[in-house]
Design a protein around this motif. Structure first.
Motif, PDB file in Angstrom:
ATOM      1  N   ALA A 228       0.819  -1.223   0.000  1.00 46.09           N
ATOM      2  CA  ALA A 228       0.000   0.000   0.000  1.00 46.09           C
ATOM      3  C   ALA A 228       0.843   1.259   0.000  1.00 46.09           C
ATOM      4  O   ALA A 228       0.311   2.352  -0.231  1.00 46.09           O
ATOM      5  CB  ALA A 228      -0.936  -0.003   1.215  1.00 46.09           C
ATOM      6  N   THR A 229       2.157   1.146   0.244  1.00 45.32           N
ATOM      7  CA  THR A 229       3.028   2.334   0.239  1.00 45.32           C
ATOM      8  C   THR A 229       3.705   2.557  -1.109  1.00 45.32           C
ATOM      9  O   THR A 229       4.401   3.559  -1.287  1.00 45.32           O
ATOM     10  CB  THR A 229       4.118   2.219   1.325  1.00 45.32           C
ATOM     11  N   PHE A 230       3.510   1.652  -2.069  1.00 41.82           N
ATOM     12  CA  PHE A 230       4.185   1.799  -3.364  1.00 41.82           C
ATOM     13  C   PHE A 230       3.676   3.019  -4.134  1.00 41.82           C
ATOM     14  O   PHE A 230       4.471   3.803  -4.664  1.00 41.82           O
ATOM     15  CB  PHE A 230       4.003   0.534  -4.217  1.00 41.82           C
ATOM     16  N   ILE A 231       2.352   3.182  -4.216  1.00 46.53           N
ATOM     17  CA  ILE A 231       1.792   4.326  -4.948  1.00 46.53           C
ATOM     18  C   ILE A 231       2.196   5.652  -4.295  1.00 46.53           C
ATOM     19  O   ILE A 231       2.595   6.592  -5.003  1.00 46.53           O
ATOM     20  CB  ILE A 231       0.266   4.205  -5.069  1.00 46.53           C
ATOM     21  N   PRO A 232       2.127   5.792  -2.948  1.00 42.51           N
ATOM     22  CA  PRO A 232       2.626   7.033  -2.333  1.00 42.51           C
ATOM     23  C   PRO A 232       4.081   7.315  -2.671  1.00 42.51           C
ATOM     24  O   PRO A 232       4.463   8.479  -2.847  1.00 42.51           O
ATOM     25  CB  PRO A 232       2.441   6.780  -0.831  1.00 42.51           C
ATOM     26  N   SER A 233       4.901   6.263  -2.786  1.00 37.46           N
ATOM     27  CA  SER A 233       6.308   6.471  -3.134  1.00 37.46           C
ATOM     28  C   SER A 233       6.458   6.947  -4.573  1.00 37.46           C
ATOM     29  O   SER A 233       7.356   7.729  -4.886  1.00 37.46           O
ATOM     30  CB  SER A 233       7.105   5.181  -2.921  1.00 37.46           C
ATOM     31  N   THR A 234       5.570   6.480  -5.480  1.00 40.17           N
ATOM     32  CA  THR A 234       5.611   6.991  -6.857  1.00 40.17           C
ATOM     33  C   THR A 234       5.191   8.457  -6.889  1.00 40.17           C
ATOM     34  O   THR A 234       5.706   9.241  -7.693  1.00 40.17           O
ATOM     35  CB  THR A 234       4.683   6.178  -7.787  1.00 40.17           C
ATOM     36  N   THR A 235       4.260   8.826  -6.011  1.00 36.57           N
ATOM     37  CA  THR A 235       3.843  10.233  -5.924  1.00 36.57           C
ATOM     38  C   THR A 235       4.995  11.115  -5.464  1.00 36.57           C
ATOM     39  O   THR A 235       5.219  12.202  -5.996  1.00 36.57           O
ATOM     40  CB  THR A 235       2.650  10.373  -4.964  1.00 36.57           C
ATOM     41  N   VAL A 236       5.740  10.638  -4.471  1.00 39.63           N
ATOM     42  CA  VAL A 236       6.910  11.384  -3.977  1.00 39.63           C
ATOM     43  C   VAL A 236       7.937  11.559  -5.100  1.00 39.63           C
ATOM     44  O   VAL A 236       8.591  12.600  -5.201  1.00 39.63           O
ATOM     45  CB  VAL A 236       7.536  10.646  -2.771  1.00 39.63           C
ATOM     46  N   ALA A 237       8.059  10.538  -5.968  1.00 41.23           N
ATOM     47  CA  ALA A 237       9.037  10.611  -7.060  1.00 41.23           C
ATOM     48  C   ALA A 237       8.733  11.745  -8.035  1.00 41.23           C
ATOM     49  O   ALA A 237       9.638  12.252  -8.707  1.00 41.23           O
ATOM     50  CB  ALA A 237       9.083   9.280  -7.806  1.00 41.23           C
ATOM     51  N   GLN A 238       7.471  12.165  -8.120  1.00 37.27           N
ATOM     52  CA  GLN A 238       7.114  13.248  -9.049  1.00 37.27           C
ATOM     53  C   GLN A 238       7.750  14.574  -8.625  1.00 37.27           C
ATOM     54  O   GLN A 238       7.977  15.448  -9.461  1.00 37.27           O
ATOM     55  CB  GLN A 238       5.590  13.412  -9.125  1.00 37.27           C
ATOM     56  N   THR A 241      11.038  14.971 -10.339  1.00 39.23           N
ATOM     57  CA  THR A 241      11.037  14.814 -11.796  1.00 39.23           C
ATOM     58  C   THR A 241      10.098  15.824 -12.447  1.00 39.23           C
ATOM     59  O   THR A 241      10.515  16.904 -12.832  1.00 39.23           O
ATOM     60  CB  THR A 241      10.628  13.369 -12.169  1.00 39.23           C
ATOM     61  N   LEU A 242       8.826  15.481 -12.549  1.00 40.97           N
ATOM     62  CA  LEU A 242       7.888  16.315 -13.293  1.00 40.97           C
ATOM     63  C   LEU A 242       7.607  17.651 -12.618  1.00 40.97           C
ATOM     64  O   LEU A 242       7.407  18.657 -13.299  1.00 40.97           O
ATOM     65  CB  LEU A 242       6.584  15.541 -13.506  1.00 40.97           C
ATOM     66  N   PHE A 243       7.573  17.670 -11.286  1.00 39.91           N
ATOM     67  CA  PHE A 243       7.331  18.940 -10.598  1.00 39.91           C
ATOM     68  C   PHE A 243       8.431  19.946 -10.945  1.00 39.91           C
ATOM     69  O   PHE A 243       8.154  21.120 -11.188  1.00 39.91           O
ATOM     70  CB  PHE A 243       7.271  18.727  -9.083  1.00 39.91           C
ATOM     71  N   ILE A 244       9.680  19.480 -10.955  1.00 39.74           N
ATOM     72  CA  ILE A 244      10.800  20.370 -11.297  1.00 39.74           C
ATOM     73  C   ILE A 244      10.740  20.747 -12.766  1.00 39.74           C
ATOM     74  O   ILE A 244      11.015  21.898 -13.141  1.00 39.74           O
ATOM     75  CB  ILE A 244      12.141  19.694 -10.953  1.00 39.74           C
ATOM     76  N   LYS A 245      10.366  19.781 -13.613  1.00 39.43           N
ATOM     77  CA  LYS A 245      10.234  20.057 -15.047  1.00 39.43           C
ATOM     78  C   LYS A 245       9.203  21.159 -15.285  1.00 39.43           C
ATOM     79  O   LYS A 245       9.406  22.039 -16.138  1.00 39.43           O
ATOM     80  CB  LYS A 245       9.814  18.780 -15.764  1.00 39.43           C
ATOM     81  N   SER A 397       7.309   4.566 -10.847  1.00 43.18           N
ATOM     82  CA  SER A 397       7.097   5.881 -11.441  1.00 43.18           C
ATOM     83  C   SER A 397       7.593   5.913 -12.885  1.00 43.18           C
ATOM     84  O   SER A 397       6.903   6.405 -13.789  1.00 43.18           O
ATOM     85  CB  SER A 397       7.810   6.952 -10.610  1.00 43.18           C
ATOM     86  N   SER A 398       8.796   5.366 -13.119  1.00 44.31           N
ATOM     87  CA  SER A 398       9.344   5.312 -14.480  1.00 44.31           C
ATOM     88  C   SER A 398       8.485   4.430 -15.378  1.00 44.31           C
ATOM     89  O   SER A 398       8.241   4.758 -16.547  1.00 44.31           O
ATOM     90  CB  SER A 398      10.780   4.780 -14.445  1.00 44.31           C
ATOM     91  N   PHE A 399       8.027   3.301 -14.829  1.00 42.71           N
ATOM     92  CA  PHE A 399       7.189   2.373 -15.594  1.00 42.71           C
ATOM     93  C   PHE A 399       5.883   3.046 -16.014  1.00 42.71           C
ATOM     94  O   PHE A 399       5.469   2.954 -17.185  1.00 42.71           O
ATOM     95  CB  PHE A 399       6.901   1.134 -14.749  1.00 42.71           C
ATOM     96  N   LEU A 400       5.227   3.724 -15.092  1.00 44.16           N
ATOM     97  CA  LEU A 400       3.962   4.394 -15.398  1.00 44.16           C
ATOM     98  C   LEU A 400       4.164   5.519 -16.407  1.00 44.16           C
ATOM     99  O   LEU A 400       3.372   5.683 -17.347  1.00 44.16           O
ATOM    100  CB  LEU A 400       3.335   4.943 -14.115  1.00 44.16           C
TER     101      LEU A 400
END
Length: 488
Positions: A228-238, A241-245, A397-400
């Motif tokens: 259940a913590t995998f999706i929150p970790s993908t959110t943190v990865a943004q 990456t994309l937030f800075i972009k 995150s990279s996969f999605l």
């Protein structure tokens, strides 16, 4: 870090610079295979070192508190709050000062400063070694867990006894000699209890004591929470990456003469995380625990759940902010990749600030939960669940990102994710993440409702010390508050 610093400092290891004003993608000069190999070798060494230090340093820090001292036992409840505070404080230093140094002074100095810092940290660690409370290695937890699984499978046809006392278990004295503590039988994951049924040979791969079975159960039953913590970790990865972009397309000016480096945007996450963590530990917890009678205020899963709700709000906010950015870009006819949208960089502040507040709940509760609920001999493995969550989250995150970009380009569509953000639809992609976060929140609520917290091993510790005549009676200890400080 030494190898990484050398790779950006020595001319023989550093790739040639592009001509002034030439973008990297248009540059004809490229790094050699050897230079790329050295650079990636340094990164992999850092990754391997991080995998060895992160789960163990936090575990070792928490182990320095004595559970038999009421004051230290209470202080331990705040340890992970301040542990994460120190981590994010270092991140703030990195995202502001070091990024500025790298952009304006040079990469050699930018990497050299943290390298020196790591050397000083090693020196401080070695100087403090004689004063630490050490726990001796007790063997590989994977081997102990594998023995339970193999023994249970071998005896899958064996019937469990009606009385749990008939299961194989070692005496308190044997655990005392090994420096371990006994864990009582629980009815959960009943199939694994077959590993402790006295049937057939008494080898360690066929017959396991109840405590070893319970250790395995405690590690296995945390896996649904880990998932259940995998999706929150993908959110943190943004954030990285994309937030800075997004930030690179906005007006970076802060006053007439200063521009904020896009990578420094993550400092907003850190600032709000540090602020909210202090407020949570000093004000929210003392207030909430008056009503919940829980020394932590909220339970660990409740705290994590609050953070997951904030994650949903983060992605909705990011989607709405991106839609506004795209609308302004279209209104001004900005559609090229290098076009700057006439919006201040602080337009992104709400999503960064909310992510920092979410980290106060999710990330701190996550590492504390996996440490607290792991058996005494597997605390490092428990905290490694935390780093596993972050690692899988980054890969996911990279996969999605890759697959959503491919799928949305089918049937001659432009696609949601392009190199040119002004022609992309990150607002749709963030909305997709918001939906994923909602579904994950539902899954988390389901698994957390069925989760049963472990019985505090303090009970077994007291029995052991009584057997060794170190404590007068359990009742006296309870009156002094040692048993009342636990969550469960």
């Amino acid at each position: 870090m030494c190898l990484l610093t050398l790779s950006v400092s020595l001319p023989s290891l550093r790739p040639p610079s592009c001509a002034k004003g030439v973008a990297y993608e248009d540059c004809t000069k490229r790094a050699t295979t050897f230079q790329v190999g050295i650079f990636y070798c340094a990164l992999y060494i850092i990754a391997a070192g991080t995998g060895g230090t992160k789960p163990n340093i936090s575990t070792m820090g928490a182990d320095q508190f004595d559970d038999f001292e009421p004051k230290e036992r209470t202080q331990k409840l705040s340890f992970f709050n301040w542990w994460m505070f120190s981590i994010f404080f270092g991140t703030l230093f990195s995202n502001t000062f070091l990024v500025y140094i790298q952009d304006n002074v040079g990469w050699s100095v930018g990497y050299g400063i943290p390298t020196i810092g790591l050397l000083l940290s090693i020196l401080v660690f070695l100087v403090g070694t004689p004063f630490y409370r050490h726990k001796f290695p007790s063997g590989s937890p994977f081997t102990r867990m594998a023995k339970v699984l193999v023994a249970a499978l071998r005896k899958w046809r064996v019937s469990l006894p009606d009385d749990p006392k008939e299961l194989h278990e070692l005496s308190l004295e044997e655990y005392d000699k090994a420096g371990k503590f006994r864990i009582d039988y629980t009815p959960s994951l009943r199939f694994l209890n077959k590993a402790a049924v006295k049937s057939g040979p008494n080898t360690s791969w066929i017959l396991c004591p109840v405590t070893q079975v319970e250790e395995t159960k405690q590690m296995i039953k945390m896996i649904p929470i880990l998932i259940a913590t995998f999706i929150p970790s993908t959110t943190v990865a943004q954030v990285h990456t994309l937030f800075i972009k997004q930030g690179t397309t906005l007006d970076l000016h802060m006053g007439p003469h200063f521009e904020i480096p896009p990578a420094s945007l993550t400092a907003f996450v850190t600032i709000f995380m540090l602020s909210s963590l202090v407020i949570y530990d000093r004000y929210i917890v003392p207030t909430i625990k008056k009503y919940t009678k829980n020394p932590r205020g909220f339970t660990l899963l409740q705290r994590m759940g609050i953070g997951l709700v904030i994650h949903v709000i983060v992605m909705i906010t990011a989607s709405l902010t991106e839609r506004r950015r795209l609308n302004v870009a279209r209104d001004h006819g900005i559609n090229d990749a290098k076009g700057i949208v006439p919006l201040t960089i602080f337009t992104l502040l709400p999503q960064f600030a909310l992510m920092g507040i979410a980290d106060t709940f999710v990330e701190v509760a996550k590492i504390e939960f996996f440490y607290d609920q792991a058996p005494p001999g597997m605390k490092s493995l428990g905290t490694s669940y935390f780093t596993t969550s972050l690692g899988i989250g980054n890969f996911l995150s990279s996969f999605l990102l890759t697959n959503v970009a491919k799928i949305t380009k089918k049937h001659n569509h432009k696609g949601w994710i392009l190199d040119n953000l002004n022609e992309s639809h990150l607002d749709y992609y963030y909305a997709f993440y918001a939906v994923l976060s909602v579904l994950n929140l539902v899954f988390f609520v389901m698994v957390s409702k069925s989760y049963v917290y472990n019985t505090d091993v303090m009970e077994s510790k007291i029995e052991l010390l009584q057997a060794r005549e170190m404590l007068p009676s359990k009742a006296i200890i309870q009156e002094n508050g040692v048993m009342k400080d636990g969550e469960k």
